[in-house]
Design a protein around this motif. Structure first.
Motif, PDB file in Angstrom:
ATOM      1  N   ARG A 180       4.523  34.308 -12.178  1.00 35.47           N
ATOM      2  CA  ARG A 180       3.917  33.011 -11.904  1.00 35.47           C
ATOM      3  C   ARG A 180       3.906  32.744 -10.399  1.00 35.47           C
ATOM      4  NH1 ARG A 180       6.992  28.631 -15.234  1.00 35.47           N
ATOM      5  NH2 ARG A 180       8.810  29.768 -14.409  1.00 35.47           N
ATOM      6  N   PHE A 232       0.645  20.813 -10.974  1.00 36.21           N
ATOM      7  CA  PHE A 232       2.106  20.762 -11.002  1.00 36.21           C
ATOM      8  C   PHE A 232       2.588  19.471 -10.337  1.00 36.21           C
ATOM      9  CE2 PHE A 232       6.176  21.713  -8.879  1.00 36.21           C
ATOM     10  CZ  PHE A 232       6.941  22.093  -9.964  1.00 36.21           C
ATOM     11  N   SER A 272      11.932  26.230 -15.637  1.00 37.73           N
ATOM     12  CA  SER A 272      10.965  26.058 -16.719  1.00 37.73           C
ATOM     13  C   SER A 272      10.062  24.852 -16.528  1.00 37.73           C
ATOM     14  CB  SER A 272      11.698  25.947 -18.066  1.00 37.73           C
ATOM     15  OG  SER A 272      12.573  24.826 -18.069  1.00 37.73           O
ATOM     16  N   VAL A 325       7.046  22.571 -15.539  1.00 41.06           N
ATOM     17  CA  VAL A 325       5.608  22.797 -15.344  1.00 41.06           C
ATOM     18  C   VAL A 325       4.969  21.625 -14.617  1.00 41.06           C
ATOM     19  CG1 VAL A 325       5.380  24.334 -17.320  1.00 41.06           C
ATOM     20  CG2 VAL A 325       5.121  21.861 -17.649  1.00 41.06           C
ATOM     21  N   SER A 326       5.787  20.663 -14.195  1.00 40.14           N
ATOM     22  CA  SER A 326       5.277  19.528 -13.430  1.00 40.14           C
ATOM     23  C   SER A 326       6.415  18.930 -12.627  1.00 40.14           C
ATOM     24  CB  SER A 326       4.671  18.465 -14.356  1.00 40.14           C
ATOM     25  OG  SER A 326       5.672  17.905 -15.190  1.00 40.14           O
TER      26      SER A 326
END
Length: 794
Positions: free
Chosen positions: A233, A265, A356, A358-359
């Motif tokens: 990623r 994000f 983990s 994602v934002s």
């Protein structure tokens, strides 16, 4: 049995250490760059590139005199050893396996055939020479004390002076402690200045046949940072201030970049002011982001639009600058209306653990840095964490547009035109920040080069830069810190030849005063000011035509800014025919950044002396500095005349196994995407690079089809904004037309004899094909080592 296994484990550990190479460029003991003396040293025999000035030379001479050595042979050897601190390679000579030494590594054997040093034939054992010459000679304050070297010898005699035989049992013990050999990856001291092999007569290193790309995304981004958790990623951000977390497809899978534009994000657009040269210029994730969730953004803000934009103006009395005399910028903005910001954010609280997440929330955790900018140009703004020290490096341009008139880049009281190095893990109190006069919440690393200089800003790591644009550390040799530095351009007075609207009968005449940049010609269309961002006017004769991205436009009518005399300007409709080419022949450079290095701007532009049109902030004389010249660069005239060139885009030292023929080569490009270069260091660790322009194309099986530039075989990348690197060390080009990854050369029908299906990374010290085998052994030994550990504890 257990004891036997432990012994085997120990042997494996030792063997692994031998496989771990450590290389460095010419560096002084304090990690600063060597410099060229303006005068000759009186005592030590270093009169070209050296690490000692006359004061340090005198100090070494006094140290030598205090030793009071009676034997001339021993005295000669000791003098050379003390003077080795002046050697351009003294950092390597005095540091072995990260351990500082009291004396340089003394050559104790024949120099190996693969040595990087100049003497490839048998030489005498210098360590043995020192022992034979000095073993029975009294030396006061001897540097060969076991306590200084951290080695076990005889207990030093309390008497002073002492002999080597008083401290060491034998020559073998002495040379075990102080001796070593030269290899392709290291140097040793043989009694005279270190000299590397001259490879001019050797066969040149063949450049790769071409660079093969695949297009994996359509978005346009300015920054790419691999996720610190080591996965496939990466974070991508644009100039407006949006950051996305994307999943990168496996090489050869045919997959596309998995990125949802509608779900960033984090979105910082409310804080970021963005225009052609301003916006979010950098982002960095803490090395321990997977644990602490800390990340940082570097952007510009507008104090008229955001209350958080409240820094001190960089144009102030401390740097002999008066904001009221600068005037408004091209956009009508006041000096320091736009400000450079580095702010901290967190991913904590949005997931069970930061890795983990994602934002993240766009709520600022801490303001690291804020500084008002004198203009809206040449501001840089990239941020990076040092791979070895964990400090935050902040690249700042001179911020002054044309010619750095206030000489910010050479003024150590200014942070403009500098690379800063900040400690963001040890935050002082508000009272201490105010007391130290810091620009935000950070502390100063103690080993910053000007941390003890009251006349300089302690944040400075390097100075004398114009617009550092895209810097990177070599992932396998972190001491190699590359920075592209864009050349001067905006505001140069050129010679415009027009069909004069006032006096048509005069025909085509030269007119002074067209304001140009590397890529821009300022024009007026209708009643609105606009910039024809990709127009270049070529040719030195009247009647030549205009080109846009290499495509003939024909003869166009523009409203152009003409000047009959200074301060007498008028916008008139005129037919543009041509521009003197020399005006566009500006220099773009790549610098190898070192501690305290001065890279010359604005005394020099690249290797060329530079004279500004105006200098209200004063000038710096050539004799007062020791500039470090670029390792690479190009004049605009080197790039195709039709397409032209714009500014340099610094890249990466290629360390992926995907293209083994590109391995160990530094990649960089031009904004106009018509030229990509690779550069090779030869000999290794010398800091001497040679470049080669290489062709590039898009693979026929690219996941997203690449459109060609009309009339050429080049893929239409648009503008190249930046490079990126993922956790596999694959390199990416971030362009206005999308995201492109460097892939196997065979996918573009380029030949590479070393290409093969392999997952092993090459070693930096050997050819890629041979190195892959070495790495396989390395992996095998690692696995074996951990298995044996497991057995031991069962």
């Amino acid at each position: 049995m257990k004891g036997v296994l432990i012994s085997i484990n120990f042997i494996f550990c030792c063997f692994l250490l031998f496989l771990d190479s450590s290389t460095s460029l010419p560096l002084c003991v304090d990690s600063s760059a060597p410099f060229i003396l303006n005068s000759t040293l009186e005592f030590c025999p270093y009169n070209g590139s050296t690490c000692c000035n006359s004061t340090e030379d005198t100090q070494i001479q006094k140290q030598f005199q205090l030793m009071n050595i009676s034997d001339t042979t021993c005295a000669s050897a000791l003098k050379s050893i003390l003077c080795a601190r002046c050697d351009p390679y003294s950092a390597e000579l005095f540091t072995v396996q990260s351990t500082p030494r009291s004396v340089p590594l003394l050559c104790n054997s024949t120099i190996a055939s693969n040595s990087s040093q100049s003497k490839a034939v048998a030489v005498e054992d210098f360590c043995s020479q020192v022992w034979e010459s000095c073993q029975s000679v009294s030396i006061k304050n001897s540097p060969f004390s076991p306590s200084l070297q951290g080695q076990a010898g005889r207990t030093p005699s309390k008497s002073n002076p002492s002999k080597l035989t008083d401290q060491w049992q034998s020559k073998t013990d002495f040379c075990t402690a102080f001796g070593g050999s030269s290899t392709s990856e290291s140097v040793c001291f043989e009694g005279e200045p270190v000299a590397l092999k001259n490879t001019d007569s050797e066969a040149p290193i063949s450049p790769p046949h071409g660079l093969c790309l695949e297009k994996i995304g359509n978005g346009s981004y300015l920054n790419m940072v691999a996720h610190p958790d080591g996965t496939n990623r990466a974070f991508f951000s644009n100039q407006k201030g949006q950051v996305w977390l994307a999943t990168i497809p496996a090489d050869g899978s045919g997959g596309k970049l998995q990125l949802d534009e509608s779900s960033p994000f984090v979105d910082l657009t409310d804080m970021v002011y963005s225009d052609a040269k301003l916006g979010m210029m950098g982002m960095a994730f803490h090395p321990k982001f997977a644990e602490n969730g800390r990340f940082f953004a570097s952007f510009t803000c507008d104090k008229d639009k955001w209350s958080g934009c409240n820094g001190i103006c960089s144009c102030n009395s401390n740097v002999n600058c008066d904001p009221s005399k600068i005037g408004t910028g091209s956009s009508g903005a006041q000096p320091c209306q736009y400000q450079a910001v580095v702010a901290e954010y967190t991913a904590n609280g949005t997931a069970s653990q930061p890795s983990s997440a994602v934002s993240a929330k766009p709520t600022e955790v801490r303001r690291i840095f804020t500084m008002g900018l004198p203009s809206n140009t040449e501001n840089g703004g990239q941020i990076l964490f040092g791979p070895n020290d964990g400090y935050l490096y902040f690249m700042m341009g001179d911020g002054s547009g044309t010619g750095d008139p206030y000489n910010f880049a050479q003024n150590k009281k200014s942070l403009l035109g500098k690379i800063m190095r900040l400690d963001i893990d040890n935050i002082p109190s508000a009272a201490e920040i105010s007391k130290q006069g810091l620009w935000g919440s950070y502390s100063i690393p103690k080993d910053n080069p000007f941390s003890q200089d009251n006349g300089s800003q302690a944040e400075i790591w390097a100075l004398g830069l114009k617009t550092p644009w895209r810097c990177s550390f070599d992932s396998e040799r972190p001491s190699y810190f590359f920075c592209g530095d864009a050349g001067q351009g905006l505001g140069y007075y050129g010679v415009l030849q027009v069909s004069n609207p006032w006096y048509p009968s005069l025909g085509c005449q030269p007119w002074k005063g067209l304001l140009i940049s590397r890529t821009k010609v300022n024009v007026i269309t209708g009643s609105e000011v606009a910039i024809a961002g990709s127009v270049l006017i070529k040719g030195s004769h009247c009647g030549r035509r205009l080109y846009r991205d290499g495509v003939l436009l024909g003869t166009w009518n523009f409203y152009v800014l003409l000047m009959r005399a200074p301060r007498k300007r008028a916008f008139k409709k005129a037919q543009v025919y041509c521009l003197d080419d020399s005006v566009l022949d500006l220099y773009e450079e790549v610098d190898l950044i070192t501690k305290g290095g001065n890279y010359g701007w604005r005394v020099y532009e690249g290797p060329y002396p530079f004279t500004p049109n105006e200098s209200p902030g004063g000038n710096t004389s050539k004799d007062s500095i020791n500039p470090i010249m670029p390792i690479l660069g190009y004049n605009h005239s080197e790039v195709n005349k039709n397409e032209g060139s714009a500014c340099i885009i610094g890249g990466y030292m290629y360390r992926s196994n995907t293209d083994p023929c590109m391995y160990g080569r530094y990649l960089y490009a031009d904004l106009y995407s018509v030229a990509v270069w690779e550069a090779t260091e030869d000999p290794v660790n010398s800091g001497n690079f040679s470049k080669s322009r290489i062709p590039f194309s898009c693979s026929h099986d690219s996941p997203i089809k690449c459109d060609p530039v009309p009339g050429t075989s080049l893929p239409a990348l648009g503008y190249i904004y930046s490079f990126g690197e993922d956790n596999n060390k694959d390199v990416y080009i971030l362009a206005s037309e999308g995201v492109y990854r460097v892939v196997r050369p065979s996918r573009c029908s380029y030949t590479c004899s070393q290409e093969k299906a392999t997952t092993e990374a090459p070693s930096p010290s050997t050819s890629p094909s041979h190195a892959c085998r070495n790495f396989s052994i390395y992996q095998f030994l690692q696995i074996s080592f951990f298995l044996l550990l497991l057995i031991c504890f069962v």
